[in-house]
Design a protein around this motif. Sequence first.
Motif, PDB file in Angstrom:
ATOM      1  N   ALA A  42     -66.298  -9.832 -24.278  1.00  0.00           N
ATOM      2  CA  ALA A  42     -64.952 -10.422 -24.302  1.00  0.00           C
ATOM      3  C   ALA A  42     -63.930  -9.431 -24.847  1.00  0.00           C
ATOM      4  O   ALA A  42     -62.816  -9.323 -24.312  1.00  0.00           O
ATOM      5  N   TRP A  43     -64.297  -8.709 -25.896  1.00  0.00           N
ATOM      6  CA  TRP A  43     -63.382  -7.703 -26.446  1.00  0.00           C
ATOM      7  C   TRP A  43     -63.081  -6.619 -25.411  1.00  0.00           C
ATOM      8  O   TRP A  43     -61.931  -6.176 -25.277  1.00  0.00           O
ATOM      9  N   ALA A  44     -64.100  -6.203 -24.670  1.00  0.00           N
ATOM     10  CA  ALA A  44     -63.889  -5.192 -23.629  1.00  0.00           C
ATOM     11  C   ALA A  44     -62.951  -5.720 -22.545  1.00  0.00           C
ATOM     12  O   ALA A  44     -62.137  -4.959 -22.006  1.00  0.00           O
ATOM     13  N   LEU A  45     -63.040  -7.001 -22.238  1.00  0.00           N
ATOM     14  CA  LEU A  45     -62.129  -7.587 -21.246  1.00  0.00           C
ATOM     15  C   LEU A  45     -60.715  -7.693 -21.792  1.00  0.00           C
ATOM     16  O   LEU A  45     -59.742  -7.367 -21.099  1.00  0.00           O
ATOM     17  N   ILE A  46     -60.598  -8.127 -23.042  1.00  0.00           N
ATOM     18  CA  ILE A  46     -59.277  -8.288 -23.670  1.00  0.00           C
ATOM     19  C   ILE A  46     -58.551  -6.950 -23.783  1.00  0.00           C
ATOM     20  O   ILE A  46     -57.356  -6.857 -23.535  1.00  0.00           O
ATOM     21  N   THR A  47     -59.293  -5.909 -24.163  1.00  0.00           N
ATOM     22  CA  THR A  47     -58.692  -4.586 -24.326  1.00  0.00           C
ATOM     23  C   THR A  47     -58.655  -3.790 -23.017  1.00  0.00           C
ATOM     24  O   THR A  47     -58.260  -2.633 -23.011  1.00  0.00           O
ATOM     25  N   ARG A  48     -59.086  -4.429 -21.954  1.00  0.00           N
ATOM     26  CA  ARG A  48     -59.070  -3.843 -20.609  1.00  0.00           C
ATOM     27  C   ARG A  48     -59.926  -2.592 -20.465  1.00  0.00           C
ATOM     28  O   ARG A  48     -59.650  -1.721 -19.635  1.00  0.00           O
ATOM     29  N   GLN A  49     -60.969  -2.511 -21.282  1.00  0.00           N
ATOM     30  CA  GLN A  49     -61.950  -1.440 -21.096  1.00  0.00           C
ATOM     31  C   GLN A  49     -62.868  -1.764 -19.925  1.00  0.00           C
ATOM     32  O   GLN A  49     -63.483  -0.871 -19.348  1.00  0.00           O
ATOM     33  N   GLU A  50     -62.976  -3.060 -19.623  1.00  0.00           N
ATOM     34  CA  GLU A  50     -63.721  -3.526 -18.466  1.00  0.00           C
ATOM     35  C   GLU A  50     -62.816  -4.470 -17.685  1.00  0.00           C
ATOM     36  O   GLU A  50     -61.937  -5.116 -18.250  1.00  0.00           O
ATOM     37  N   ARG A  51     -63.071  -4.535 -16.403  1.00  0.00           N
ATOM     38  CA  ARG A  51     -62.253  -5.374 -15.528  1.00  0.00           C
ATOM     39  C   ARG A  51     -62.776  -6.805 -15.547  1.00  0.00           C
ATOM     40  O   ARG A  51     -63.979  -7.045 -15.423  1.00  0.00           O
ATOM     41  N   ALA A  52     -61.876  -7.751 -15.738  1.00  0.00           N
ATOM     42  CA  ALA A  52     -62.245  -9.163 -15.711  1.00  0.00           C
ATOM     43  C   ALA A  52     -62.359  -9.619 -14.259  1.00  0.00           C
ATOM     44  O   ALA A  52     -61.425  -9.468 -13.480  1.00  0.00           O
ATOM     45  N   THR A  53     -63.518 -10.132 -13.910  1.00  0.00           N
ATOM     46  CA  THR A  53     -63.714 -10.722 -12.596  1.00  0.00           C
ATOM     47  C   THR A  53     -64.188 -12.156 -12.799  1.00  0.00           C
ATOM     48  O   THR A  53     -64.692 -12.511 -13.874  1.00  0.00           O
TER      49      THR A  53
END
Length: 106
Positions: free
Chosen positions: A74-85
């Motif tokens: 979730a942190w990676a998604l929030i900080t946009r280190q990973e793409r939310a799909t």
Amino acid sequence: MSLAWIALILSGMLEAVWATALDASKGFRRFWPSAIFLLTFAASMAGLAYAMGEIPVGSAYAVWVGIGAVLTAAWALITRQERATVLRVVLLLGLIGCVVGLKAVS
């Protein structure tokens, strides 16, 4: 909720902190992220060990890993280190459901 479950939940949250700090340490080349990793890793393991005194190892470990994995992702998604799909979010929600289910049957 017992103290063991509270310790387990907090330890799972600390797992997300130490995993994120480990990445930020860049192979232990950065001091502060490395220090945060070491402190939160030790606290997370201590909390997990405490919780395992009351909660069966399989349930305790699965809940600990699940909380840490979901919060780290979730942190990676929030900080946009990973793409939310949509699929990624659905799978993370599935993990949350499994963690809640393990708590319910333990």
